[in-house]
Design an enzyme around this catalytic site. Sequence first.
Site, PDB file in Angstrom:
ATOM      1  N   CYS A 117       0.864  -1.188   0.000  1.00  0.00           N
ATOM      2  CA  CYS A 117       0.000   0.000   0.000  1.00  0.00           C
ATOM      3  C   CYS A 117       0.895   1.231   0.000  1.00  0.00           C
ATOM      4  O   CYS A 117       2.083   1.135  -0.345  1.00  0.00           O
ATOM      5  CB  CYS A 117      -0.995  -0.022   1.160  1.00  0.00           C
ATOM      6  SG  CYS A 117      -0.275   0.031   2.817  1.00  0.00           S
TER       7      CYS A 117
ATOM      8  N   ASP B 163      -8.513   3.773   1.297  1.00  0.00           N
ATOM      9  CA  ASP B 163      -7.497   4.111   2.284  1.00  0.00           C
ATOM     10  C   ASP B 163      -8.187   4.608   3.559  1.00  0.00           C
ATOM     11  O   ASP B 163      -8.880   5.624   3.528  1.00  0.00           O
ATOM     12  CB  ASP B 163      -6.612   5.218   1.697  1.00  0.00           C
ATOM     13  CG  ASP B 163      -5.425   5.525   2.574  1.00  0.00           C
ATOM     14  OD1 ASP B 163      -5.371   5.029   3.716  1.00  0.00           O
ATOM     15  OD2 ASP B 163      -4.557   6.272   2.113  1.00  0.00           O
TER      16      ASP B 163
ATOM     17  N   ARG C  91      -3.397  -0.584   5.429  1.00  0.00           N
ATOM     18  CA  ARG C  91      -3.979  -1.679   4.659  1.00  0.00           C
ATOM     19  C   ARG C  91      -3.063  -2.885   4.490  1.00  0.00           C
ATOM     20  O   ARG C  91      -3.475  -4.023   4.750  1.00  0.00           O
ATOM     21  CB  ARG C  91      -4.414  -1.156   3.266  1.00  0.00           C
ATOM     22  CG  ARG C  91      -5.562  -0.183   3.340  1.00  0.00           C
ATOM     23  CD  ARG C  91      -5.745   0.571   2.024  1.00  0.00           C
ATOM     24  NE  ARG C  91      -4.618   1.464   1.753  1.00  0.00           N
ATOM     25  CZ  ARG C  91      -4.476   2.196   0.671  1.00  0.00           C
ATOM     26  NH1 ARG C  91      -5.394   2.134  -0.274  1.00  0.00           N
ATOM     27  NH2 ARG C  91      -3.447   3.002   0.517  1.00  0.00           N
TER      28      ARG C  91
END
Length: 151
Positions: free
Chosen positions: A7, A123, A13
Site C-alpha cells: 500500500c 485508504d 492496509r
Amino acid sequence: MKVLMVCLGNICRSPLAEGILQARANAAGLDWQVDSAGTANYHVGETPHKLSIKVAGEHGIDISKKRVRQLNKLDFTLFDKIYVMDKENYNGAKRIAGDSWDVSKIDYLLNETYLGENREVPDPWYGGYENFKEVYALLYEACGRILENKS
Ligand code: 4NP
C-alpha cells in the site's frame, strides 16, 4: 509461495492484508511467506496503525510486531506475487521496480474477488474504526480467494 502486500504507507492496509493472508495460509497448512511494504517511506520503522492492530487483534491476528518498510526493486525478484491496494500503489510500484517490473507478478488485490475490475481497497488513513473494519472485511474476502485460486 512468497506473497507481498503493498500500500502507500505500509501502516493501515498492507500490514492487515499480510496478517490475514499469513494466518489463513497457516491455518490451511500451507508453507507460505507473506510480507508487506509501502511505496512511500513516510513511516519506515513504525508499527502498523493502532486501528489496524486493533481490528486484526479482534480476529486473533497479532500484527503489532510488524515494522514498516519501503518497497524496493529486489522485491520484484524475491516475491512470486505482489498485490497492491489501489492505482496509486500500482503506479508507485512500477516506478520503484524500474527494469525489474514484471506485469505477470503484480495485481490489484481486489481482482481476486472481482476479476479484472481493478477495484481499490479504500485508504482508511483519514477514517475511523468503522473504516478499518470495512477494510478488514474486503481484505479477508480477497485473501480467501487467493487461497482458493492458488492452492
Ligand atoms: P496505507 O494508508 O497506505 O493503507 O498505509 C496510509 C498511511 C499513511 C499515509 C497515507 C495512507 N500518509 O499520508 O502518511
